[in-house]
Design an enzyme around this catalytic site. Structure first.
Site, short mmCIF file in Angstrom:
data_model
loop_
_atom_site.label_atom_id
_atom_site.label_comp_id
_atom_site.label_asym_id
_atom_site.label_seq_id
_atom_site.Cartn_x
_atom_site.Cartn_y
_atom_site.Cartn_z
N LEU A 101 -10.28 9.86 -29.53
CA LEU A 101 -9.29 10.21 -28.51
C LEU A 101 -8.10 9.27 -28.55
CD1 LEU A 101 -11.77 10.58 -25.51
CD2 LEU A 101 -11.15 12.30 -27.22
N GLU A 103 -4.90 7.70 -26.48
CA GLU A 103 -4.46 7.52 -25.11
C GLU A 103 -3.28 8.45 -24.86
OE1 GLU A 103 -3.68 3.61 -23.57
OE2 GLU A 103 -5.30 2.80 -24.80
N ASN A 157 -9.85 4.79 -38.01
CA ASN A 157 -8.83 4.02 -37.29
C ASN A 157 -8.14 3.00 -38.20
OD1 ASN A 157 -8.93 5.32 -34.92
ND2 ASN A 157 -9.84 3.69 -33.72
N PHE A 198 1.40 9.61 -38.92
CA PHE A 198 1.22 8.15 -38.99
C PHE A 198 2.04 7.49 -40.09
CE2 PHE A 198 -1.61 6.50 -35.74
CZ PHE A 198 -1.80 7.69 -35.05
N LYS A 200 5.36 6.83 -39.29
CA LYS A 200 6.57 6.54 -38.52
C LYS A 200 6.75 5.02 -38.51
CE LYS A 200 9.80 7.77 -35.57
NZ LYS A 200 10.99 8.39 -36.08
N GLY A 202 8.28 1.42 -37.50
CA GLY A 202 8.66 0.90 -36.20
C GLY A 202 8.38 -0.58 -36.08
N CYS A 209 -7.16 0.06 -29.62
CA CYS A 209 -8.09 0.47 -30.68
C CYS A 209 -7.70 0.00 -32.08
CB CYS A 209 -8.24 1.98 -30.68
SG CYS A 209 -9.01 2.55 -29.17
N ARG A 276 -1.75 -3.32 -23.65
CA ARG A 276 -2.61 -4.12 -24.54
C ARG A 276 -2.05 -4.10 -25.97
NH1 ARG A 276 -8.38 -1.69 -23.23
NH2 ARG A 276 -7.05 0.12 -22.82
C1 UDX Z 1 -5.91 5.45 -31.67
C2 UDX Z 1 -6.37 6.58 -32.60
O1 UDX Z 1 -5.25 7.40 -32.94
C3 UDX Z 1 -7.47 7.41 -31.94
O2 UDX Z 1 -7.95 8.39 -32.85
C4 UDX Z 1 -8.61 6.46 -31.56
O3 UDX Z 1 -9.67 7.16 -30.95
C5 UDX Z 1 -8.08 5.37 -30.65
O4 UDX Z 1 -7.03 4.67 -31.29
P1 UDX Z 1 -4.30 5.20 -29.57
O5 UDX Z 1 -4.71 3.76 -29.52
O6 UDX Z 1 -4.23 5.97 -28.31
O7 UDX Z 1 -5.28 6.02 -30.54
O8 UDX Z 1 -2.85 5.21 -30.22
P2 UDX Z 1 -2.15 5.93 -31.47
O9 UDX Z 1 -1.50 7.17 -31.02
O10 UDX Z 1 -3.06 6.01 -32.62
O11 UDX Z 1 -1.02 4.85 -31.78
C6 UDX Z 1 -1.38 3.51 -32.05
C7 UDX Z 1 -0.16 2.65 -32.31
O12 UDX Z 1 0.42 2.96 -33.56
C8 UDX Z 1 0.97 2.78 -31.29
O13 UDX Z 1 1.47 1.49 -31.00
C9 UDX Z 1 2.02 3.62 -32.00
O14 UDX Z 1 3.33 3.33 -31.55
C10 UDX Z 1 1.82 3.15 -33.43
N1 UDX Z 1 2.23 4.16 -34.43
C11 UDX Z 1 1.59 5.36 -34.52
C12 UDX Z 1 3.27 3.85 -35.31
O15 UDX Z 1 3.87 2.77 -35.25
N2 UDX Z 1 3.59 4.78 -36.27
C13 UDX Z 1 2.95 5.98 -36.38
O16 UDX Z 1 3.30 6.75 -37.28
C14 UDX Z 1 1.91 6.27 -35.47
#
Ligand code: UDX
Length: 388
Positions: A101, A103, A157, A198, A200, A202, A209, A276
């Site tokens: 999941l 967030e 992850n 994934f 992107k 930044g 997670c 976090r």
């Molecule tokens: C993540 C996993 O996606 C999810 O499957 C797992 O169960 C929990 O951990 P989450 O922590 O909610 O979910 O965040 P996610 O949407 O994965 O983004 C994580 C971080 O990566 C964010 O800080 C986001 O800004 C960054 N990110 C994401 C990037 O910098 N570039 C991307 O292309 C994607």
């Protein structure tokens, strides 16, 4: 989530603090407790163990116990043994069923799964859990053993984290050689073998997670005699990203005198109030240390973030974007909230002392920003940065 809770509360959904009764009445018991990380990277499974003891004390007939918490490989077996040794009832099955999941979109991700992963010690329990998910959508189900299910979660992850650090590394080179990381990511992502998600670029990944699971898998590898140097580099690259955006800011402002910086977006990603491992926190700390005054905006996390900086006098917080940037010398974008994407650029131009935006999330079109008269500094879009 609110809607679902209201619809089902006290009908099919009950909340209680009575753990004994809730276990006794259930056919299937989910363990979803937290698994915090220790400073050495070890995962603390204490809450999972105490849940297992409580369940063992209350087994009053056959039940399936589902381990949902993210736990080191080998934990399901360990929990199975705890319940087996502590319970008078011997008829139960344990199933490892990791969640994926995100967030901010957890309800959607729960109802529409890319895959359902079920690790079990016998086929009957495995099929029974699959039946429980019959009304959910999932593309495919994987029936496997405990260890494989546990590993799928960590591998997924940490692979996502690896993709992000990879594209951030590419972005650093793009800045130096005049390439555009957004187009590079698009060009890569059109290859089905790579996929467009994934990628992107930044200021690095945050949240509860990705950073935790990456450290945990390095530790799991270590305890099994393997040095997972690739993942170590993923973390290193991630930490470097927040320093990189500060270098960009210093470059962008090298010819002017800057005192006040507007920070737009604080949470680790949009649609959550979670701070976090948010890159905004070390970035702000560093900027304060460098002597800047900060005006920070976030649509949801101001209450939480205020607590983190309660001892600082050079930072103020706002829920209104325009009040934030009013009389700021320059501004930085750290989270891609829709509210920030929709900002009135003309008004922004009037409110800022200098038309300089350092964008850690690449949310604007470069040409558009230039036509408005901004000096726009995104990540990896062809602007050489100091210190590379
Ligand atoms: C993540 C996993 O996606 C999810 O499957 C797992 O169960 C929990 O951990 P989450 O922590 O909610 O979910 O965040 P996610 O949407 O994965 O983004 C994580 C971080 O990566 C964010 O800080 C986001 O800004 C960054 N990110 C994401 C990037 O910098 N570039 C991307 O292309 C994607």
């Amino acid at each position: 989530m609110d809607r679902l809770i209201k619809k089902n509360l006290n009908k099919r959904l009950h909340f209680t603090t009575n753990i004994d009764l809730s276990v006794q009445k259930a056919d299937v018991v989910f363990i979803t407790v937290g698994t915090p990380i220790r400073s050495n990277g070890d995962i603390d499974i204490g809450y999972v163990e105490s849940a297992a003891y409580k369940i063992a004390n209350n087994l009053n007939g056959y039940k399936i116990i589902v381990l949902k918490s993210t736990v080191p490989v080998g934990t399901a077996k360990h929990i199975y043994r705890i319940i087996q040794s502590k319970s008078r009832v011997t008829e139960f099955d344990l199933v490892s069923n990791p969640e994926f999941l995100r967030e901010g979109s957890a309800v959607h991700d729960c109802l529409y799964m890319d895959r359902l992963v079920i690790g079990a010690s016998n086929k009957i329990a495995s099929r029974r859990l699959e039946q429980l998910y019959q009304s959910f959508y999932f593309k495919e189900v994987i029936h496997t053993n405990f260890e494989t299910a546990e590993m799928i979660k960590y591998a997924s992850n940490t692979f996502l984290a690896t993709k992000i650090s990879f594209i951030n590394g590419i972005a650093r080179i793009c800045d130096q050689v005049g390439a555009d990381v957004e187009m590079v990511a698009k060009g890569m992502g059109l290859d089905d073998r790579i996929g467009k998600k994934f990628l992107k670029a930044g200021i690095g990944f945050g949240g509860s997670c990705l950073p935790k699971d990456t450290k945990a898998l390095i530790r799991i590898a270590e305890t099994n005699g393997y040095d997972f140097s690739l993942l170590k580099a993923v973390i290193k690259t991630n930490l470097e990203q927040y320093k990189y955006i500060i270098e960009k800011l210093l470059l962008a402002t090298r010819e002017i005198e800057v005192k006040t910086i507007g920070i737009l977006g604080l949470t680790f990603k949009p649609n959550t109030n979670d701070l976090r491992n948010a890159p905004s926190i070390p970035i702000i700390k560093k900027l304060l240390k460098l002597g800047f005054v900060i005006k920070a905006y976030d649509p949801v996390s101001i209450k939480e973030v205020k607590r983190k900086f309660s001892h600082e006098s050079n930072i103020s917080f706002f829920c209104d974007i325009y009040k934030t940037i009013d009389k700021c010398d320059v501004c930085m974008i750290l989270t891609e909230w829709d509210e920030i994407r929709r900002i009135d650029l003309k008004r922004m131009l009037q409110l800022l002392n200098y038309p300089i935006i350092v964008d850690g999330r690449n949310i604007f079109d470069i040409n558009k920003m230039e036509s408005f008269g901004f000096s726009y500094y995104p990540i990896g879009r062809g602007q050489p940065t100091l210190g590379m």
